[in-house]
Design a protein around this motif. Structure first.
Motif, PDB file in Angstrom:
ATOM      1  N   TYR A 115     -24.863  66.976 -33.973  1.00  0.00           N
ATOM      2  CA  TYR A 115     -24.810  67.453 -32.579  1.00  0.00           C
ATOM      3  C   TYR A 115     -24.661  68.977 -32.526  1.00  0.00           C
ATOM      4  N   PRO A 116     -25.731  69.721 -32.811  1.00  0.00           N
ATOM      5  CA  PRO A 116     -25.628  71.183 -32.801  1.00  0.00           C
ATOM      6  C   PRO A 116     -25.182  71.731 -31.445  1.00  0.00           C
ATOM      7  N   ASP A 117     -25.620  71.087 -30.347  1.00  0.00           N
ATOM      8  CA  ASP A 117     -25.251  71.600 -29.023  1.00  0.00           C
ATOM      9  C   ASP A 117     -23.750  71.500 -28.781  1.00  0.00           C
ATOM     10  N   THR A 118     -23.165  70.401 -29.245  1.00  0.00           N
ATOM     11  CA  THR A 118     -21.720  70.241 -29.112  1.00  0.00           C
ATOM     12  C   THR A 118     -20.997  71.292 -29.945  1.00  0.00           C
ATOM     13  N   ALA A 119     -21.509  71.523 -31.152  1.00  0.00           N
ATOM     14  CA  ALA A 119     -20.899  72.531 -32.021  1.00  0.00           C
ATOM     15  C   ALA A 119     -20.922  73.888 -31.327  1.00  0.00           C
ATOM     16  N   ARG A 120     -22.062  74.235 -30.718  1.00  0.00           N
ATOM     17  CA  ARG A 120     -22.171  75.527 -30.044  1.00  0.00           C
ATOM     18  C   ARG A 120     -21.185  75.617 -28.881  1.00  0.00           C
ATOM     19  N   ALA A 121     -21.118  74.542 -28.105  1.00  0.00           N
ATOM     20  CA  ALA A 121     -20.214  74.558 -26.956  1.00  0.00           C
ATOM     21  C   ALA A 121     -18.757  74.675 -27.407  1.00  0.00           C
ATOM     22  N   PHE A 122     -18.423  74.025 -28.529  1.00  0.00           N
ATOM     23  CA  PHE A 122     -17.034  74.103 -28.992  1.00  0.00           C
ATOM     24  C   PHE A 122     -16.712  75.506 -29.499  1.00  0.00           C
ATOM     25  N   ARG A 148      -8.710  70.402 -25.008  1.00  0.00           N
ATOM     26  CA  ARG A 148      -9.309  70.945 -23.778  1.00  0.00           C
ATOM     27  C   ARG A 148     -10.791  70.617 -23.724  1.00  0.00           C
ATOM     28  N   PHE A 149     -11.439  70.792 -24.869  1.00  0.00           N
ATOM     29  CA  PHE A 149     -12.891  70.595 -24.931  1.00  0.00           C
ATOM     30  C   PHE A 149     -13.266  69.135 -24.666  1.00  0.00           C
ATOM     31  N   ASN A 150     -12.480  68.212 -25.219  1.00  0.00           N
ATOM     32  CA  ASN A 150     -12.802  66.790 -25.120  1.00  0.00           C
ATOM     33  C   ASN A 150     -12.678  66.242 -23.697  1.00  0.00           C
ATOM     34  N   GLU A 151     -11.947  66.976 -22.847  1.00  0.00           N
ATOM     35  CA  GLU A 151     -11.783  66.514 -21.465  1.00  0.00           C
ATOM     36  C   GLU A 151     -13.126  66.445 -20.745  1.00  0.00           C
ATOM     37  N   THR A 152     -14.029  67.325 -21.099  1.00  0.00           N
ATOM     38  CA  THR A 152     -15.310  67.379 -20.382  1.00  0.00           C
ATOM     39  C   THR A 152     -16.514  66.989 -21.225  1.00  0.00           C
ATOM     40  N   SER A 153     -16.325  66.804 -22.520  1.00  0.00           N
ATOM     41  CA  SER A 153     -17.485  66.562 -23.380  1.00  0.00           C
ATOM     42  C   SER A 153     -17.654  65.083 -23.716  1.00  0.00           C
ATOM     43  N   ASP A 154     -18.911  64.622 -23.716  1.00  0.00           N
ATOM     44  CA  ASP A 154     -19.189  63.239 -24.110  1.00  0.00           C
ATOM     45  C   ASP A 154     -19.058  63.066 -25.618  1.00  0.00           C
ATOM     46  N   VAL A 155     -19.624  64.030 -26.339  1.00  0.00           N
ATOM     47  CA  VAL A 155     -19.451  64.010 -27.797  1.00  0.00           C
ATOM     48  C   VAL A 155     -18.095  64.648 -28.092  1.00  0.00           C
ATOM     49  N   LYS A 156     -17.229  63.890 -28.756  1.00  0.00           N
ATOM     50  CA  LYS A 156     -15.851  64.352 -28.931  1.00  0.00           C
ATOM     51  C   LYS A 156     -15.688  65.202 -30.194  1.00  0.00           C
ATOM     52  N   VAL A 157     -14.764  66.153 -30.112  1.00  0.00           N
ATOM     53  CA  VAL A 157     -14.420  66.955 -31.285  1.00  0.00           C
ATOM     54  C   VAL A 157     -13.200  66.328 -31.949  1.00  0.00           C
ATOM     55  N   VAL A 158     -13.331  66.000 -33.235  1.00  0.00           N
ATOM     56  CA  VAL A 158     -12.209  65.437 -33.987  1.00  0.00           C
ATOM     57  C   VAL A 158     -11.701  66.508 -34.946  1.00  0.00           C
ATOM     58  N   ILE A 159     -10.410  66.816 -34.840  1.00  0.00           N
ATOM     59  CA  ILE A 159      -9.825  67.825 -35.732  1.00  0.00           C
ATOM     60  C   ILE A 159      -9.268  67.117 -36.965  1.00  0.00           C
ATOM     61  N   ASP A 160      -9.764  67.484 -38.141  1.00  0.00           N
ATOM     62  CA  ASP A 160      -9.200  66.971 -39.395  1.00  0.00           C
ATOM     63  C   ASP A 160      -8.401  68.093 -40.027  1.00  0.00           C
ATOM     64  N   THR A 161      -7.157  67.791 -40.392  1.00  0.00           N
ATOM     65  CA  THR A 161      -6.322  68.816 -40.998  1.00  0.00           C
ATOM     66  C   THR A 161      -6.498  68.775 -42.511  1.00  0.00           C
ATOM     67  N   GLY A 162      -6.895  69.902 -43.081  1.00  0.00           N
ATOM     68  CA  GLY A 162      -7.160  69.957 -44.520  1.00  0.00           C
ATOM     69  C   GLY A 162      -6.023  70.586 -45.294  1.00  0.00           C
ATOM     70  N   ALA A 163      -6.332  71.085 -46.469  1.00  0.00           N
ATOM     71  CA  ALA A 163      -5.331  71.695 -47.351  1.00  0.00           C
ATOM     72  C   ALA A 163      -4.756  72.947 -46.706  1.00  0.00           C
ATOM     73  N   THR A 164      -3.575  73.351 -47.151  1.00  0.00           N
ATOM     74  CA  THR A 164      -2.943  74.558 -46.635  1.00  0.00           C
ATOM     75  C   THR A 164      -3.423  75.790 -47.399  1.00  0.00           C
TER      76      THR A 164
END
Lengths: 449, 313
Positions: A342-349, A68-84
């Motif tokens: 990108y602190p601003d992107t982090a805040r927006a996310f 949802r976030f990436n639809e409007t943001s120039d800086v993209k959020v990449v989800i990395d899946t870590g350990a369980t």
């Protein structure tokens, strides 16, 4: 003779080479780590921030949020899946923090969990974020949000579910024995003989895992000593653990164990391999003290049982005081790396964490969002089935009415003290140590570092 | 004689082909570099870390604390217990696995009918991953849903099998049993191969001299398998010293530390507790301990000389 000498010199050469190599690598390590001061790190990937999520089923909600976030943001959020597993996840975060490949946003479990990172200057204080977007604080339950406020600065935004512990019970088993769910400690104790006589383990316990055992101490101490005393004890006040009240709580627990409440083989029962949940589900145990996630675990084994025969009740009172206090896991928190590009992107996310879409996804996963509007969301949610709605409403009530919410003890101490603390809980229950041994072990595990 | 060798040496150095027969340092270089890079270097780093305080955060590099971590070794009773349990497990593994594997291997080397079938059955545990083995055994000994629950009507509610993983002695015994069940097939296979290599003529000669099966086994088979027995024992010792996964999944070192062997203890104190300095102390202790035992065994048994067992045949 020549041969021996030649061999020896060869050996010396190779040993020397090895240590030179080792020295080089060590120097490299030291050099690399010196450059970790706060401020944006421009060697991080351009045009994206990375979010490391715990790789379990709940990660889907975070992936959807990023989409949802990436639809409007120039800086993209990449989800990395870590350990369980939380331990491995924490280790992975620690090993990468300060490098360009470290995640910008990652998860933690409370103040003790992030304290070393705060000390290292690796976390971004979020106060400036909150100034710009006050909802990052005001949307969440204060009792949960305050957990990751360290020395007056907020470091974490609550996410995923609030998970207090309480008693689950098998309605059919209690009805067959002619009993009502216990609301006081004495009532619970008095039901033990009746339940044992009918061939049922009164209180199912996954003792092999130790942390379920710890839950019993958390409530006994919360009721008898009160939340403030327990907090002081976990904070390093050794006197709390050797006080008369502490000994009284330990004696209460011992009388419960000695009465056979947990059966004779609780140390062989595990939680992860469907041990204690199966006991409750199949009517072999009457009660079980467990967190909110137990609902989904039991439902996973038998959805029909959850709809018809699974009951839940607040932990019984001991005496008149502290009867509404609860204990358990407050929530998870998202933290931001101090050197994010990108602190601003982090805040927006992070604002996604209080969005209705994200919170509804959490409800669907069975998580109770740590937000002030959780009760309204549950009432408005039309996709939840009746049993799930009842359950979540009960948990909301429990959390809202509780004057204090005690964080699980093993999460309130440093990583080094978690195992010794859990061991003390299990060892006192199985009789390996007595009350004095327990007090000494817990004092050692909670001693100021 | 001595002078002769001295004189021959320069000639050897010159002759390229002759040199090829006796590999020099350069020939061993790839192996040495690999070993140095993947074994010695991490080892050296672990030794270095054992003298530091390091919680895994790179921003705070390891701080030199001298012997502080090592001083804890003296007072850490859990570590002492762990060392004792590790040694006990090694002893139990050797005295259970080697005799059983030897007997089964020698039997499987024989010409009996149905041998291949039974040998294959024995071989199954070797094909299973340790994680699967741990989960399988956990459900087998589950007091409420496993075999013990079937025994309750016969033996009463509190019998020897009703709390296997909950009692120190029985949990340890179960670990020994699982290793026996899971590791024996490998050694059985090695013994089978070695037993087949024993010349048939030895047995025929012994039979003519009137030796029975037991006598033949003791006087021919065992001496002929001497080197194999030593090899397998060293494999069992080293394998048991470094075993970890079964403990992690099945018992998590419990109950009350009864199965907390050194590798698990190291994981617990190093990785779980994020105390890499002390974790490395335990790692170094483990390496020293395993090395002493291995070198001791090699020396005592004369394995380093590795004389053949078939001289004069």
């Amino acid at each position: 003779m020549m041969n021996t000498r030649a061999r020896r010199s060869t050996r010396i050469v190779s040993l020397g080479a090895t240590f030179l190599l080792a020295g080089g690598v060590l120097a490299g390590c030291a050099g690399g780590s010196a450059s970790g001061d706060a401020g944006p790190n421009d060697s991080r990937p351009e045009g994206e921030i990375h979010v490391l999520v715990l790789g379990d089923a709940a990660a889907t909600a975070e992936e959807a949020a990023a989409e949802r976030f990436n639809e409007t943001s120039d800086v993209k959020v990449v989800i990395d899946t870590g350990a369980t597993a939380g331990t491995e996840y924490t280790t992975a975060v620690r090993n990468s923090i300060g490098t360009a490949s470290a995640p910008d946003i990652f998860m933690s479990w409370g103040a003790a969990n992030i304290q070393p990172l705060v000390d290292a200057g690796a976390l971004l204080p979020l106060d400036s974020f909150i100034e710009e977007d006050p909802k990052l604080q005001s949307s969440f339950l204060p009792s949960v949000f305050d957990e990751e406020v360290i020395d007056g600065e907020a470091y974490g935004i609550p996410m995923r579910g609030v998970a207090p512990t309480f008693l689950y019970y098998n309605k059919q088993v209690l009805a067959d024995a002619g009993l009502e769910p216990a609301t006081t400690w004495d009532e619970l104790l008095s039901q033990v003989d009746t339940l044992t006589a009918s061939g049922v383990i009164p209180l199912g316990l996954a003792g092999a895992d130790k942390w379920p055992t710890q839950m019993w101490y958390q409530y006994a101490f919360a009721r008898v000593l009160g939340a403030d005393a327990v907090k002081a004890g976990l904070g390093g006040d050794a006197e709390v653990w050797e006080s008369d009240e502490s000994k009284e709580a330990l004696a209460d627990l011992k009388s419960l164990v000695d009465a056979g409440s947990f059966g004779g083989n609780f140390d062989s029962v595990a939680y992860g391999t469907d041990g204690s949940a199966a006991l409750l589900r199949t009517g072999k145990s009457a009660y079980e003290l467990m967190g909110t996630w137990h609902y989904a675990t039991v439902a996973g084994g038998d959805p029909e049982f959850v709809k018809n025969d699974l009951g839940w009740v607040a932990f019984p009172s001991i005496g008149a005081e502290n009867a509404d206090d609860i204990a358990g896991n407050l929530s998870n928190f998202y933290n931001v790396a101090a050197d994010t590009r990108y602190p601003d992107t982090a805040r927006a996310f992070l604002a996604e964490l209080y969005s209705d879409e994200f919170l509804n996804d959490q409800l669907a996963l069975g998580n109770l969002p740590p937000t002030t509007n959780a009760a309204d969301l549950i009432a408005a949610d039309t996709e939840l089935d009746a049993a799930n709605k009842d359950f979540l409403t009960f948990v909301v009530g429990l959390v809202e009415q509780a004057p204090s919410f005690q964080l699980s003890w093993d999460q309130a101490v440093s990583a080094a003290n978690q195992t010794p603390l859990q061991n003390a809980m299990a060892d006192y229950f199985n009789g390996t140590i007595d009350a004095d041994g327990w007090i000494a072990a817990v004092q050692a595990a909670t001693a100021p570092q | 004689m001595f002078r002769q060798i001295e004189q021959e040496a320069p000639a050897k150095r010159r002759g390229g082909l002759r040199k090829a027969g006796r590999p020099g340092f350069v020939w061993a270089l790839p192996a040495i570099v690999t070993f140095a890079l993947f074994a010695l270097l991490p080892l050296a780093f672990a030794v270095y870390l054992s003298f530091t305080k390091y919680n895994g955060i790179r921003l705070v590099p390891p701080q030199w604390v001298g012997l502080e971590n090592w001083a804890r070794v003296v007072t850490d009773t859990a570590l002492h217990k762990s060392i004792g349990i590790t040694l006990l497990l090694v002893v139990c593994a050797v005295i259970t696995q080697i005799p059983l594997a030897l007997l089964l291997g020698v039997w499987a080397a024989g010409p009996q009918r149905g041998r291949a079938f039974v040998a294959t059955l024995y071989f199954i545990p070797l094909l299973m991953s340790t994680a699967a083995v741990a989960v399988l055994w956990a459900s087998l000994v589950d007091p409420n849903f496993g075999i013990p629950s079937l025994l309750t009507p016969l033996l009463g509610p509190d019998n020897a099998f009703s709390n296997i993983l909950g009692k120190p002695a029985s949990a340890f015994g179960l670990v020994v049993l699982i290793y026996l069940w899971g590791a024996t097939p490998l050694y059985m296979l090695i013994f089978q191969g070695a037993a087949r290599a024993i010349p048939e003529t030895l047995y025929q000669a012994a039979a003519i001299d009137g030796a029975g099966t037991v006598r033949q086994f003791l006087a021919i088979t065992i001496p002929q398998l001497r080197n194999t027995i030593i090899t397998c024992t060293i494999l069992v010792v080293v394998g048991t010293f470094t075993t970890f996964d079964l403990i992690l999944i099945l018992t998590r070192g419990g109950p009350s530390g009864a199965t907390s062997i050194l590798p698990f203890f190291m994981y617990d104190r190093g990785i779980t507790a994020l105390d890499f300095g002390y974790g490395c102390v335990i790692a170094v202790i483990l390496i020293i301990l395993a090395s002493i035992v291995s070198i001791g065994m090699v020396r005592v048994t004369g394995y380093d000389k590795m004389q053949g067992t078939q001289e004069g045949i």
